[in-house]
Write an enzyme that holds these catalytic residues in place. Structure first.
Site, short mmCIF file in Angstrom:
data_model
loop_
_atom_site.label_atom_id
_atom_site.label_comp_id
_atom_site.label_asym_id
_atom_site.label_seq_id
_atom_site.Cartn_x
_atom_site.Cartn_y
_atom_site.Cartn_z
N LYS A 35 0.67 -1.19 0.10
CA LYS A 35 0.13 -0.14 -0.04
C LYS A 35 0.90 1.28 0.11
O LYS A 35 0.43 2.23 -0.75
CB LYS A 35 -0.90 -0.06 1.26
CG LYS A 35 -0.43 0.23 2.56
CD LYS A 35 -1.40 0.22 3.71
CE LYS A 35 -0.88 0.61 4.98
NZ LYS A 35 -0.09 1.60 5.10
N THR A 36 1.94 1.42 0.66
CA THR A 36 2.86 2.29 0.74
C THR A 36 3.30 2.57 -0.75
O THR A 36 3.51 4.02 -1.30
CB THR A 36 3.94 2.29 1.74
OG1 THR A 36 3.79 1.75 2.97
CG2 THR A 36 5.02 3.56 1.69
N ASP A 221 -3.91 7.57 4.65
CA ASP A 221 -3.25 6.22 4.90
C ASP A 221 -4.14 5.82 6.17
O ASP A 221 -4.39 6.41 7.42
CB ASP A 221 -1.91 6.09 5.05
CG ASP A 221 -1.16 5.05 4.91
OD1 ASP A 221 -1.94 3.95 4.61
OD2 ASP A 221 0.10 4.61 5.33
N GLU A 222 -4.05 4.49 6.42
CA GLU A 222 -4.63 3.75 7.76
C GLU A 222 -5.67 4.32 8.14
O GLU A 222 -6.14 4.33 9.31
CB GLU A 222 -3.49 4.12 8.67
CG GLU A 222 -2.11 3.64 8.29
CD GLU A 222 -1.76 1.96 8.36
OE1 GLU A 222 -2.73 1.32 8.50
OE2 GLU A 222 -0.65 1.55 8.28
N GLN A 252 -7.00 -4.61 10.14
CA GLN A 252 -5.92 -4.25 11.01
C GLN A 252 -6.42 -2.99 11.76
O GLN A 252 -5.56 -1.99 12.25
CB GLN A 252 -5.04 -3.80 10.23
CG GLN A 252 -4.32 -5.07 9.24
CD GLN A 252 -3.04 -4.59 8.71
OE1 GLN A 252 -1.74 -4.40 9.17
NE2 GLN A 252 -2.99 -4.61 7.28
N ARG A 608 3.17 -9.84 10.80
CA ARG A 608 4.43 -9.01 10.89
C ARG A 608 5.71 -9.97 10.41
O ARG A 608 6.64 -9.57 10.06
CB ARG A 608 4.71 -8.91 12.37
CG ARG A 608 3.72 -7.82 12.91
CD ARG A 608 3.74 -6.57 12.20
NE ARG A 608 2.22 -6.64 11.45
CZ ARG A 608 2.13 -5.83 10.20
NH1 ARG A 608 2.66 -5.09 9.97
NH2 ARG A 608 0.82 -6.43 9.85
#
Length: 651
Positions: A35-36, A221-222, A252, A608
């Site tokens: 996504k980044t 974002d997020e 998330q 992670r």
């Protein structure tokens, strides 16, 4: 050519997310789905290919570190054309807006930003002024309730009107008192940075219109981690052009305890019916067994949007599971596994992360790491800028900017000791409260009438502050801090103490000067027209988060809570303490929404891991000084058994 360089390597879904430039867009980005890169490429595409000026874009991230990385990537793609991009956290963007326009709310642009300790200090003062004992009425509890109201966009009057019990009524009452005291101190807390910006936009439509025209394209974002007031802020900015791109993953969403509302992303298509929706399901981080196991766990949630993560990487180790007899054996097993992998596989210590649900769980692992003389870092420990000596120096700097800052004054009025003790300051506090003046003004008045022995010390202290205020106007930041530490006698007091702890504190203060020097050099060529160098520095320090200070180090094993791990990745992860009442946490045991958040937290922890995921639990654990029998976490049963390899102590 530029379009090709920006989009090369993107998969079909990522490319579509970059090329849909107009109107609302929801990008559901699974863990490790790039996504980044999508956000960075989208920004570069809008500027470099579509010809949108960088100044017309606003990109909002959740950490300063993420903002810095995105800006750096955009500049690599576009060169100087990307330099004017407005990118930052919600709080840093709001600081910029308020420094320019808070005057429309009748407030001064020279405000200081209070951290949690400052805020709790104000509430303690308020309780004392109202004749209540801070020991009987927990200031932290009141501060938490006020923060919840601010996160939801609720002002004091509304909080008081909706109070549902005596405790809530008390908190609402002190919310109003607290806000008045912040105004008197010319201070804003973190919640105010967002709440006051939203109030500014609601009360002053022309100011809102200015920013709507300025930022024609908004990217967030997020988005699953946004709270009520952040949601309002985004909608206000995008309400005209509706060029709003939000990226996130409902699976998330793990910050409900600080006000995040997963419904913001789940209901995005209702709020923006014309929105395009793109799912990023191809994972570039983890192996398939890890992805399948994590997806199996989170699929038990009801409040989510369906997606199926997959990877094109072949193979991958099964998830390894170990049941220890007790927490000591659990720690011994984990650290021995790390030592063996470093010796036999040549792995660096930075390859490993130990993730736990609560900070208290780190102790047994730290003790075991020390036995092996294995270097480690605890993420979320005491940050550099949270150390007492650094906060003392920063309090002096805050008083230079804002003499109305009562909390800064109370912190350093007798640091180092200068004979202005608690008794004197209690009397000053009573005087200031009675006359409704800042404590600095009260200190001057009190000193004028005090006995010579006291008045001389107060006069010297006030003269010192006046001198430093004058010096701040002509000295670079690092020289100002050096002068401050010299004139206050702070460094001399540490030298006289002569202990190893005092030497470490001195080193930290010298490091602060080095940090200030770096800041001065970085801002020398392009000074801010609206804020002084000292104001910029204080803002930057106030907005630093735990994760901003985390750096991968080849010589360190990382220990952290699962909450702190979000956004990070490690080749090998140990997810420890997988037991009922620990993970899921006891506070969520009887709460359906709470269990769903705990399950999302488990999903975050599992994803992670890039190559190996190890899960452990202990049959017996020492908790709160007593031994207790532990039950395996319900989440373990939700991982398909064919994905798990159960190991013994020697495995």
């Amino acid at each position: 050519m530029l379009a090709e360089s920006i989009t090369t390597g993107l998969n079909a879904e990522q490319l579509r997310a970059v090329e849909i430039t107009e109107g609302p867009l929801l990008v559901l980005a699974g863990a490790g789905s790039g996504k980044t890169r999508v956000l960075t490429s989208r920004v570069a595409y809008l500027i470099g290919v579509c010809g949108i000026p960088a100044t017309s874009l606003l990109a909002v991230t959740f950490t300063n570190k993420a903002a810095g990385e995105m800006k750096e990537r955009v500049e690599k793609l576009l060169g100087p054309d990307g330099g004017d991009l407005a990118i930052g956290t919600f709080h840093s963007i709001c600081v910029r807006i308020l420094r320019r326009d808070i005057g429309h709310l009748g407030r001064s642009r020279g405000f200081v930003i209070y951290d949690d300790a400052d805020s709790i200090g104000v509430i303690k003062q308020a309780l004392k002024r109202e004749g209540l004992d801070p020991k009987a009425h927990d200031p932290k509890r009141i501060r938490w309730r006020i923060d919840q109201w601010k996160n939801a966009g609720v002002l004091p009057a509304q909080a008081a009107a909706n109070a549902y019990d005596i405790d809530d009524e008390l908190s609402a009452r002190f919310y109003g008192i607290y806000q008045r005291m912040l105004v008197d101190a010319n201070a804003l807390d973190f919640g105010d940075l967002l709440l006051q910006t939203v109030e500014l936009f609601k009360q002053r439509p022309r100011v809102l219109e200015f920013y709507q025209k300025r930022w024609q394209y908004v990217l967030v974002d997020e988005f699953q981690d946004t709270n009520g007031v952040q949601f309002d802020l985004v909608n206000l900015l995008a309400s005209g052009h509706r060029n709003l791109c939000v990226v996130g993953d409902p699976d998330q969403s793990i910050y409900a305890w600080r006000g995040a509302n997963v419904r913001n992303i789940l209901d995005f298509e209702q709020d923006y019916p014309e929105a395009e929706v793109i799912k990023l399901e191809r994972n570039y981080r983890s192996t398939q067994p890890i992805l399948t196991g994590a997806s199996a766990v989170v699929s038990n949630n009801i409040e989510r949007k369906e997606k199926r993560l997959f990877t094109e990487r072949e193979g991958g180790d099964l998830i390894q599971f170990f049941e220890a007899d007790d927490d000591r054996e659990e720690a011994a097993y984990v650290i021995r596994k790390i030592a063996t992998a470093c010796a036999s596989e040549g792995r660096a210590y930075s390859n490993f992360a130990i993730l736990y649900r609560t900070n208290a769980q780190s102790r047994s692992f730290e003790e075991e790491l020390l036995k092996y003389d294995m270097p480690y870092t605890v993420v979320g420990g005491v940050r550099f800028y949270d150390r007492a000596e650094i906060k003392d120096a920063m309090a002096y700097l805050r008083l230079i900017i804002n003499p109305s800052d009562d909390q800064a004054l109370l912190r350093i009025v007798n640091k180092p000791a200068r004979g202005i003790g608690k008794t004197t300051m209690d009397k000053v506090g009573v005087l200031a409260a009675r006359k409704q003046i800042a404590m600095m003004v009260g200190l001057r008045e009190f000193g004028a009438d005090a006995p010579a022995r006291v008045s001389g010390k107060i006069r010297d202290f006030l003269a010192l502050l006046d001198e430093l205020r004058e010096e701040s106007e002509r000295r670079p930041l690092d020289q100002l801090i050096g002068r401050l530490l010299e004139r206050t006698g702070y460094l001399d007091s540490l030298a006289k103490e002569g202990s190893p702890e005092a030497e470490a504190r001195r080193d930290n203060l010298l490091e602060l000067m080095a940090s200030a020097r770096d800041f001065h050099l970085a801002n020398e060529e392009a000074p801010d027209e609206e804020r002084s160098e000292l104001e910029l520095f204080l803002d930057q320090v106030a907005l630093i988060s735990d994760l901003d200070s985390w750096e991968e180090r080849t010589e360190r094993v990382s220990l952290m809570t699962v909450h702190s791990s979000k956004g990070l990745e490690f080749p090998v992860v140990f997810l420890v303490g997988m037991e009922e009442r620990i993970f899921p946490h006891a506070s969520s045991a009887g709460d359906g929404e709470g269990i769903e958040e705990e399950r999302r937290l488990c999903y975050v922890a599992m994803t992670r891991a890039m190559e190996q995921l190890n899960i452990t639990h202990a049959a017996e654990r020492r908790r709160f000084g007593e031994r207790s029998l532990q039950s395996p976490s319900r989440f373990l049963d939700e991982i398909p058994s064919d994905l798990i390899e159960t190991l013994s102590q020697g495995g």
